[in-house]
Motif scaffolding. Structure first.
Motif, PDB file in Angstrom:
ATOM      1  N   LEU A  43      -6.081  -3.622  -3.136  1.00  0.00           N
ATOM      2  CA  LEU A  43      -7.035  -2.511  -3.162  1.00  0.00           C
ATOM      3  C   LEU A  43      -6.529  -1.300  -2.398  1.00  0.00           C
ATOM      4  CD1 LEU A  43     -10.312  -4.566  -2.689  1.00  0.00           C
ATOM      5  CD2 LEU A  43      -9.170  -3.893  -4.797  1.00  0.00           C
ATOM      6  N   SER A  44      -5.591  -1.523  -1.480  1.00  0.00           N
ATOM      7  CA  SER A  44      -5.022  -0.390  -0.749  1.00  0.00           C
ATOM      8  C   SER A  44      -3.726  -0.865  -0.100  1.00  0.00           C
ATOM      9  CB  SER A  44      -5.986   0.111   0.328  1.00  0.00           C
ATOM     10  OG  SER A  44      -5.969  -0.801   1.409  1.00  0.00           O
ATOM     11  N   GLY A  45      -3.041   0.073   0.558  1.00  0.00           N
ATOM     12  CA  GLY A  45      -1.756  -0.256   1.170  1.00  0.00           C
ATOM     13  C   GLY A  45      -1.884  -1.330   2.240  1.00  0.00           C
ATOM     14  N   ALA A  46      -2.926  -1.235   3.066  1.00  0.00           N
ATOM     15  CA  ALA A  46      -3.084  -2.205   4.158  1.00  0.00           C
ATOM     16  C   ALA A  46      -3.305  -3.606   3.589  1.00  0.00           C
ATOM     17  CB  ALA A  46      -4.251  -1.793   5.055  1.00  0.00           C
ATOM     18  N   ALA A  47      -4.123  -3.697   2.542  1.00  0.00           N
ATOM     19  CA  ALA A  47      -4.383  -5.003   1.922  1.00  0.00           C
ATOM     20  C   ALA A  47      -3.098  -5.552   1.300  1.00  0.00           C
ATOM     21  CB  ALA A  47      -5.477  -4.869   0.870  1.00  0.00           C
ATOM     22  N   LEU A  87       0.115   1.156  11.162  1.00  0.00           N
ATOM     23  CA  LEU A  87      -0.791   0.198  11.813  1.00  0.00           C
ATOM     24  C   LEU A  87      -0.499  -1.243  11.408  1.00  0.00           C
ATOM     25  CD1 LEU A  87      -4.463   1.436  11.274  1.00  0.00           C
ATOM     26  CD2 LEU A  87      -3.421   0.866  13.460  1.00  0.00           C
ATOM     27  N   THR A  88      -0.260  -1.426  10.105  1.00  0.00           N
ATOM     28  CA  THR A  88      -0.073  -2.780   9.581  1.00  0.00           C
ATOM     29  C   THR A  88       1.320  -3.338   9.860  1.00  0.00           C
ATOM     30  OG1 THR A  88       0.539  -1.814   7.465  1.00  0.00           O
ATOM     31  CG2 THR A  88      -1.737  -2.544   7.694  1.00  0.00           C
ATOM     32  N   HIS A  89       2.133  -2.574  10.595  1.00  0.00           N
ATOM     33  CA  HIS A  89       3.471  -3.092  10.930  1.00  0.00           C
ATOM     34  C   HIS A  89       3.467  -3.738  12.317  1.00  0.00           C
ATOM     35  CE1 HIS A  89       5.386   0.042   7.962  1.00  0.00           C
ATOM     36  NE2 HIS A  89       4.514  -0.758   7.397  1.00  0.00           N
ATOM     37  N   ALA A  98      10.249  -3.611   2.406  1.00  0.00           N
ATOM     38  CA  ALA A  98      10.273  -2.139   2.366  1.00  0.00           C
ATOM     39  C   ALA A  98       8.869  -1.629   2.067  1.00  0.00           C
ATOM     40  CB  ALA A  98      11.245  -1.673   1.284  1.00  0.00           C
ATOM     41  N   ASP A  99       8.299  -0.901   3.006  1.00  0.00           N
ATOM     42  CA  ASP A  99       6.975  -0.304   2.788  1.00  0.00           C
ATOM     43  C   ASP A  99       7.187   1.168   2.462  1.00  0.00           C
ATOM     44  OD1 ASP A  99       4.517   0.879   2.925  1.00  0.00           O
ATOM     45  OD2 ASP A  99       3.898  -0.066   4.808  1.00  0.00           O
ATOM     46  N   ILE A 100       7.178   1.479   1.148  1.00  0.00           N
ATOM     47  CA  ILE A 100       7.383   2.873   0.750  1.00  0.00           C
ATOM     48  C   ILE A 100       6.055   3.505   0.308  1.00  0.00           C
ATOM     49  CG2 ILE A 100       9.853   2.730   0.250  1.00  0.00           C
ATOM     50  CD1 ILE A 100       9.039   2.421  -2.777  1.00  0.00           C
ATOM     51  N   ALA A 101       4.995   3.174   1.072  1.00  0.00           N
ATOM     52  CA  ALA A 101       3.665   3.722   0.774  1.00  0.00           C
ATOM     53  C   ALA A 101       3.739   5.231   0.579  1.00  0.00           C
ATOM     54  CB  ALA A 101       2.711   3.394   1.926  1.00  0.00           C
ATOM     55  N   HIS A 102       4.474   5.892   1.458  1.00  0.00           N
ATOM     56  CA  HIS A 102       4.546   7.359   1.398  1.00  0.00           C
ATOM     57  C   HIS A 102       5.479   7.899   0.313  1.00  0.00           C
ATOM     58  CE1 HIS A 102       2.275   9.706   4.331  1.00  0.00           C
ATOM     59  NE2 HIS A 102       2.042   8.522   4.876  1.00  0.00           N
ATOM     60  N   PRO A 103       6.766   7.518   0.332  1.00  0.00           N
ATOM     61  CA  PRO A 103       7.694   8.246  -0.543  1.00  0.00           C
ATOM     62  C   PRO A 103       7.871   7.661  -1.942  1.00  0.00           C
ATOM     63  CG  PRO A 103       8.928   6.805   0.891  1.00  0.00           C
ATOM     64  CD  PRO A 103       7.476   6.559   1.190  1.00  0.00           C
ATOM     65  N   PHE A 135       3.858  -0.202  -2.028  1.00  0.00           N
ATOM     66  CA  PHE A 135       3.601   1.249  -1.969  1.00  0.00           C
ATOM     67  C   PHE A 135       2.167   1.532  -2.389  1.00  0.00           C
ATOM     68  CE2 PHE A 135       5.309   0.529  -6.242  1.00  0.00           C
ATOM     69  CZ  PHE A 135       4.469   1.255  -7.053  1.00  0.00           C
ATOM     70  N   THR A 136       1.665   2.681  -1.973  1.00  0.00           N
ATOM     71  CA  THR A 136       0.328   3.100  -2.400  1.00  0.00           C
ATOM     72  C   THR A 136       0.484   4.026  -3.599  1.00  0.00           C
ATOM     73  OG1 THR A 136       0.365   4.954  -0.864  1.00  0.00           O
ATOM     74  CG2 THR A 136      -0.690   2.951  -0.085  1.00  0.00           C
ATOM     75  N   THR A 137      -0.574   4.113  -4.399  1.00  0.00           N
ATOM     76  CA  THR A 137      -0.476   4.952  -5.605  1.00  0.00           C
ATOM     77  C   THR A 137      -1.187   6.297  -5.427  1.00  0.00           C
ATOM     78  OG1 THR A 137      -2.390   3.778  -6.517  1.00  0.00           O
ATOM     79  CG2 THR A 137      -0.223   3.006  -7.186  1.00  0.00           C
TER      80      THR A 137
END
Ligand code: PLP
Length: 473
Positions: free
Chosen positions: A135-139, A166-168, A239-244, A265-267
């Motif tokens: 549902l989101s990046g943190a989840a 935060l989630t790291h 690899a958390d590429i939520a941003h880029p 990643f987040t959309t």
């Protein structure tokens, strides 16, 4: 009575049913038009994507996953409705509810488009396993930990105060409570990642999982180097590429595909889609673990309307227009960074090669030497019409006393701001920040940072911002 209810379902629009909510939405629309939004994690979700998000897919439950068959082959085969529906009618499936035949199509379509966007010369789309249910990046991140780690395993990621998420492993987040966290920072001189130090730390603590990917660190990591470190200490590379992520698929940020064991990643950030998140892996067995860790491990019914919106977002992501947008996002950020430096402002981490940058405010001091903090700086910028967020930078310990503000260019680039506007914005931002007189007082919660600015200077800045927006319209 029944007829009236039918009217509610299909005829009455928001202004008729709930004018208060309608009004608040109108206010928000106005705010988004009238302000210069420089929050790097925000972007404008296109109308077509929002249309899909508001579709009737919002009405249904679809616990489970689409048929495995639908994850293979060309998009054309997937969209052979007769063929796919004949299977649906004949065989059982992986959903817990009936009525999911079109949910299967939309989830599979979105997955395939994502795989296609992330495919490289060495990794084919068919070899990329995609989960779009978080549902989101943190989840999504929590699902990754659940899939591969046991409570009290060691996880190593960048510290929140210098750019991690935060989630790291923040102590305020489930990740920091459930796992033993080893945090890496940046080099105190260069404020950049120091791979030798990261390697030493990793070899010493032997984490089960090593995380790279950041929230406010503005430089792209060296994935090859992180892979080497992970291999040396026996860790999984996450690899958390939520941003880029948007920059990655357009080719303006190195791809972790081929290096990382798992990617999230987040959309809704540089992808410019709905608020959701995705998990990728190129390993079939890991994909299975991720599937069960997202559902039923972490979540119940997925948001099928988001699948539709994600599918549209990734159709757009395949266009030349989108690639051009991502290129301009990075170019604008570089121009903004050097223009701010030319105005005498200091950048934390020394600059940027992505869509975001962070201004180090510590040089701006009040009469008694008290330095400007992120909270009053961001608040006064907002009053002038420039929306940013406070951010901790290397050397900070508490978010409330953050010494930085984070700026990003996705939103303004979507609004077609270019080099000229970046330079004008840098001037206004510098005029505001350097004219704030910082001070603090001790409140019930401790030190409270504040700042004052001359009314005329603020009014002039407001007018300048208004003009920048007007000229672009
Ligand atoms: N990971 C990183 C690196 C982020 O920057 C963020 C959000 O800012 C997230 C994860 C979490 O995403 P969300 O806010 O959708 O939960």
């Amino acid at each position: 009575m029944i007829k009236k209810y039918k009217d509610l379902l299909d005829k009455k629009d928001l202004s008729e049913v709930d004018s208060d909510t309608g009004l608040i939405i109108d206010f928000e629309e106005r705010r988004q038009k009238d302000k210069v939004i420089l929050i790097p994690s925000e972007s404008i979700c296109p109308k077509a994507v929002r249309e899909a998000l508001g579709s009737r897919f919002t009405n249904i439950y679809a616990e489970g996953y689409p048929a495995l068959r639908m994850n293979q082959g060309e998009e054309k085969e997937l969209l052979d409705f007769e063929y796919q529906l004949s299977y649906y009618r004949r065989y059982g499936n992986r959903r817990f509810y009936k009525g999911c035949e079109y949910a299967d199509f939309i989830e599979s379509l979105a997955r395939r488009r994502i795989a296609k966007c992330f495919a490289t010369d060495r990794t084919r789309a068919e070899d990329i396993f995609v989960n779009i249910q978080p549902l989101s990046g943190a989840a999504a991140n929590n699902s990754v930990y659940e899939a591969f780690c046991e409570p009290r395993d060691t996880i190593m990621g960048m510290a929140l105060t210098v750019g991690g998420h935060l989630t790291h492993g923040s102590k305020f987040n489930r990740s920091g409570k459930r796992y033993d966290i080893v945090s890496y920072g940046v080099d105190s001189k260069t404020e950049r990642l120091n791979y030798e130090r990261i390697e030493k730390l990793a070899l010493r603590y032997k984490p089960k999982m090593l995380i790279a990917g950041y929230t406010s660190y503005p430089w792209a990591p060296d994935w090859r180097r992180f892979r080497e470190i992970a291999d040396k200490c026996g860790a999984l590379l996450f690899a958390d590429i939520a941003h880029p992520a948007g920059l990655v698929i357009a080719g303006f940020y190195p791809t972790p595909i081929g290096y990382a064991d798992v990617i999230t990643f987040t959309t809704h950030k540089t992808i410019c889609g709905p608020r959701a998140a995705v998990i990728l892996t190129t390993d079939r067995e890991k994909a299975k673990k991720i599937e069960s860790s997202v559902f039923p491990g972490e979540q119940g019914g997925p948001h099928v309307n988001k699948f539709a919106a994600i599918a549209v977002a990734f159709k757009i992501a395949q266009t030349r227009q989108y690639r051009h947008l991502q290129k301009r996002i990075v170019e604008n950020c570089k121009v903004l960074a050097s223009a701010l430096q030319n105005e005498g402002l200091k950048l934390a981490y020394g600059g940027t090669n992505t869509h975001l940058l962070v201004i180090d405010l510590r040089k701006i001091k009040g009469r008694n030497g008290y330095p400007l903090k992120g909270e009053p700086a961001a608040r006064i910028l907002d009053l002038a019409g420039i929306v940013t967020n406070k951010n901790t930078i290397p050397g900070d310990e508490a978010t409330t006393l953050a010494s930085g503000i984070r700026l990003g260019t996705p939103w303004v680039t979507q609004r077609e701001f270019g080099v000229l506007e970046m330079k004008k914005l840098a001037k206004v931002i510098a005029a505001i920040l350097t004219n704030i007189k910082p001070f603090s007082y001790i409140g019930l919660t401790g030190e409270i940072p504040r700042g004052k600015i001359d009314f005329e200077i603020l009014q002039r800045a407001k007018e300048d911002v208004r003009k920048i927006i007007e000229d672009i319209r």
